[in-house]
Write a protein that holds these residues in place. Sequence first.
Motif, short mmCIF file in Angstrom:
data_model
loop_
_atom_site.label_atom_id
_atom_site.label_comp_id
_atom_site.label_asym_id
_atom_site.label_seq_id
_atom_site.Cartn_x
_atom_site.Cartn_y
_atom_site.Cartn_z
N PRO A 62 0.81 -1.21 0.00
CA PRO A 62 0.00 0.00 0.00
C PRO A 62 0.85 1.27 0.00
N ALA A 63 0.36 2.29 -0.65
CA ALA A 63 1.10 3.55 -0.76
C ALA A 63 1.38 4.18 0.61
N LEU A 64 0.49 3.98 1.56
CA LEU A 64 0.69 4.57 2.89
C LEU A 64 1.94 4.04 3.57
N GLU A 65 2.40 2.88 3.15
CA GLU A 65 3.58 2.27 3.76
C GLU A 65 4.85 2.50 2.95
N ARG A 66 4.76 3.32 1.91
CA ARG A 66 5.91 3.57 1.04
C ARG A 66 6.44 4.98 1.23
N THR A 67 7.72 5.14 0.95
CA THR A 67 8.31 6.48 0.98
C THR A 67 8.02 7.18 -0.35
N THR A 68 8.23 8.48 -0.36
CA THR A 68 8.05 9.24 -1.59
C THR A 68 8.98 8.71 -2.68
N ASP A 69 10.20 8.38 -2.33
CA ASP A 69 11.14 7.83 -3.33
C ASP A 69 10.64 6.50 -3.90
N GLU A 70 10.07 5.67 -3.06
CA GLU A 70 9.53 4.40 -3.54
C GLU A 70 8.35 4.62 -4.49
N ILE A 71 7.51 5.59 -4.14
CA ILE A 71 6.38 5.92 -5.01
C ILE A 71 6.89 6.47 -6.33
N ARG A 72 7.90 7.31 -6.28
CA ARG A 72 8.50 7.86 -7.51
C ARG A 72 8.98 6.72 -8.41
N ASP A 73 9.65 5.75 -7.83
CA ASP A 73 10.14 4.61 -8.61
C ASP A 73 8.99 3.81 -9.22
#
Length: 76
Positions: free
Chosen positions: A1-12
């Motif tokens: 889930p996106a709530l458990e990801r960092t901004t960098d992970e979401i960017r990737d």
Amino acid sequence: PALERTTDEIRDLLAGQPVASEVKDDFIRLMEEADMVKFAKERFDDEACERALRRARSFIEAVHQSTLNEQKMETL
């Protein structure tokens, strides 16, 4: 889930998605602003919060439209 990801992970994760780069870039800027609120306790006024909400909705609409377009292409 996106709530458990960092901004960098979401960017990737977004890098491989068929969404316009300007939409992805704006969403990442929005996530960076959210990081400032979450971690640096920065505060935004009501107008800035409304703009952030509009930007988030625009991102969701763009991703939704991209998904619909992909599904159309698959059925052709």
